[in-house]
Design a protein around this motif. Sequence first.
Motif, PDB file in Angstrom:
ATOM      1  N   ASP A  84      26.999  -2.669  -0.534  1.00  0.00           N
ATOM      2  CA  ASP A  84      26.563  -1.485   0.193  1.00  0.00           C
ATOM      3  C   ASP A  84      25.338  -0.940  -0.541  1.00  0.00           C
ATOM      4  OD1 ASP A  84      26.229   0.702   1.768  1.00  0.00           O
ATOM      5  OD2 ASP A  84      28.128   1.648   1.236  1.00  0.00           O
ATOM      6  N   VAL A  85      24.157  -1.369  -0.103  1.00  0.00           N
ATOM      7  CA  VAL A  85      22.915  -1.008  -0.775  1.00  0.00           C
ATOM      8  C   VAL A  85      22.052  -0.193   0.177  1.00  0.00           C
ATOM      9  CG1 VAL A  85      20.823  -1.908  -1.861  1.00  0.00           C
ATOM     10  CG2 VAL A  85      22.979  -3.131  -2.137  1.00  0.00           C
ATOM     11  N   GLN A  86      21.522   0.904  -0.359  1.00  0.00           N
ATOM     12  CA  GLN A  86      20.636   1.744   0.422  1.00  0.00           C
ATOM     13  C   GLN A  86      19.388   2.019  -0.412  1.00  0.00           C
ATOM     14  OE1 GLN A  86      22.696   5.132   1.880  1.00  0.00           O
ATOM     15  NE2 GLN A  86      21.341   5.371   3.613  1.00  0.00           N
ATOM     16  N   VAL A  87      18.213   1.730   0.162  1.00  0.00           N
ATOM     17  CA  VAL A  87      16.945   1.892  -0.536  1.00  0.00           C
ATOM     18  C   VAL A  87      16.036   2.756   0.318  1.00  0.00           C
ATOM     19  CG1 VAL A  87      14.941   0.679  -1.470  1.00  0.00           C
ATOM     20  CG2 VAL A  87      17.190  -0.392  -1.580  1.00  0.00           C
ATOM     21  N   ASP A  88      15.330   3.657  -0.324  1.00  0.00           N
ATOM     22  CA  ASP A  88      14.371   4.510   0.385  1.00  0.00           C
ATOM     23  C   ASP A  88      12.974   4.115  -0.074  1.00  0.00           C
ATOM     24  OD1 ASP A  88      13.333   6.415   2.011  1.00  0.00           O
ATOM     25  OD2 ASP A  88      13.888   8.116   0.746  1.00  0.00           O
ATOM     26  N   ASP A  89      12.254   3.405   0.783  1.00  0.00           N
ATOM     27  CA  ASP A  89      10.905   2.931   0.492  1.00  0.00           C
ATOM     28  C   ASP A  89       9.908   3.847   1.191  1.00  0.00           C
ATOM     29  OD1 ASP A  89       8.466   1.560   0.357  1.00  0.00           O
ATOM     30  OD2 ASP A  89       9.443  -0.391   0.439  1.00  0.00           O
ATOM     31  N   GLU A  90       8.852   4.240   0.486  1.00  0.00           N
ATOM     32  CA  GLU A  90       7.861   5.151   1.068  1.00  0.00           C
ATOM     33  C   GLU A  90       7.166   4.539   2.276  1.00  0.00           C
ATOM     34  OE1 GLU A  90       5.149   6.284  -1.985  1.00  0.00           O
ATOM     35  OE2 GLU A  90       6.691   7.323  -3.144  1.00  0.00           O
ATOM     36  N   LYS A  91       6.873   3.235   2.236  1.00  0.00           N
ATOM     37  CA  LYS A  91       6.143   2.579   3.321  1.00  0.00           C
ATOM     38  C   LYS A  91       7.059   2.143   4.457  1.00  0.00           C
ATOM     39  CE  LYS A  91       2.555   0.829   0.299  1.00  0.00           C
ATOM     40  NZ  LYS A  91       1.923  -0.360  -0.259  1.00  0.00           N
ATOM     41  N   LYS A  92       8.210   1.595   4.125  1.00  0.00           N
ATOM     42  CA  LYS A  92       9.089   1.014   5.146  1.00  0.00           C
ATOM     43  C   LYS A  92      10.222   1.933   5.558  1.00  0.00           C
ATOM     44  CE  LYS A  92       8.103  -3.606   3.524  1.00  0.00           C
ATOM     45  NZ  LYS A  92       8.594  -4.806   2.897  1.00  0.00           N
ATOM     46  N   GLY A  93      10.403   3.033   4.871  1.00  0.00           N
ATOM     47  CA  GLY A  93      11.482   3.950   5.202  1.00  0.00           C
ATOM     48  C   GLY A  93      12.787   3.523   4.565  1.00  0.00           C
ATOM     49  N   LYS A  94      13.878   4.002   5.115  1.00  0.00           N
ATOM     50  CA  LYS A  94      15.194   3.678   4.568  1.00  0.00           C
ATOM     51  C   LYS A  94      15.650   2.306   5.038  1.00  0.00           C
ATOM     52  CE  LYS A  94      16.796   8.394   4.130  1.00  0.00           C
ATOM     53  NZ  LYS A  94      17.802   9.389   4.512  1.00  0.00           N
ATOM     54  N   VAL A  95      16.221   1.555   4.111  1.00  0.00           N
ATOM     55  CA  VAL A  95      16.778   0.240   4.412  1.00  0.00           C
ATOM     56  C   VAL A  95      18.204   0.227   3.880  1.00  0.00           C
ATOM     57  CG1 VAL A  95      16.592  -2.235   4.051  1.00  0.00           C
ATOM     58  CG2 VAL A  95      14.518  -0.857   4.223  1.00  0.00           C
ATOM     59  N   LYS A  96      19.127  -0.197   4.737  1.00  0.00           N
ATOM     60  CA  LYS A  96      20.538  -0.260   4.335  1.00  0.00           C
ATOM     61  C   LYS A  96      21.066  -1.659   4.617  1.00  0.00           C
ATOM     62  CE  LYS A  96      24.955   1.954   4.680  1.00  0.00           C
ATOM     63  NZ  LYS A  96      25.675   3.163   4.932  1.00  0.00           N
ATOM     64  N   VAL A  97      21.741  -2.246   3.626  1.00  0.00           N
ATOM     65  CA  VAL A  97      22.344  -3.560   3.760  1.00  0.00           C
ATOM     66  C   VAL A  97      23.821  -3.431   3.397  1.00  0.00           C
ATOM     67  CG1 VAL A  97      22.373  -5.943   2.937  1.00  0.00           C
ATOM     68  CG2 VAL A  97      20.195  -4.740   3.175  1.00  0.00           C
TER      69      VAL A  97
END
Length: 102
Positions: A84-97
């Motif tokens: 359960d990974v959640q990343v907040d990237d400035e260019k691509k926005g939020k990504v959740k896997v």
Amino acid sequence: MKTKKLKIRVKTDRFSIPIPALPISLYRWISKLTLKYHPSKVGTRSSKSDENDAMRILLDSLTNQDIDHVFDQLECTEPFKMVDVQVDDEKKGKVKVEIYTI
């Protein structure tokens, strides 16, 4: 209830990738194929050669029995969430896997 399938969800702010739940036996087969043909897939083209070396060492030491053991253990467990990974990237926005067994 024993685990029969793995489900992967990938979601971003803009889209969601609908990946169906696939049988564990399919992941076992894909893993064995990857192990069998890995020398042609792991190259040294990247500037991150340390990562390639680590992957090559891992794949060289892994056997079909190891793959069978991992998937046998997954099949013997109750369903659970593996990743359960959640990343907040400035260019691509939020990504959740999410990867979980069902």
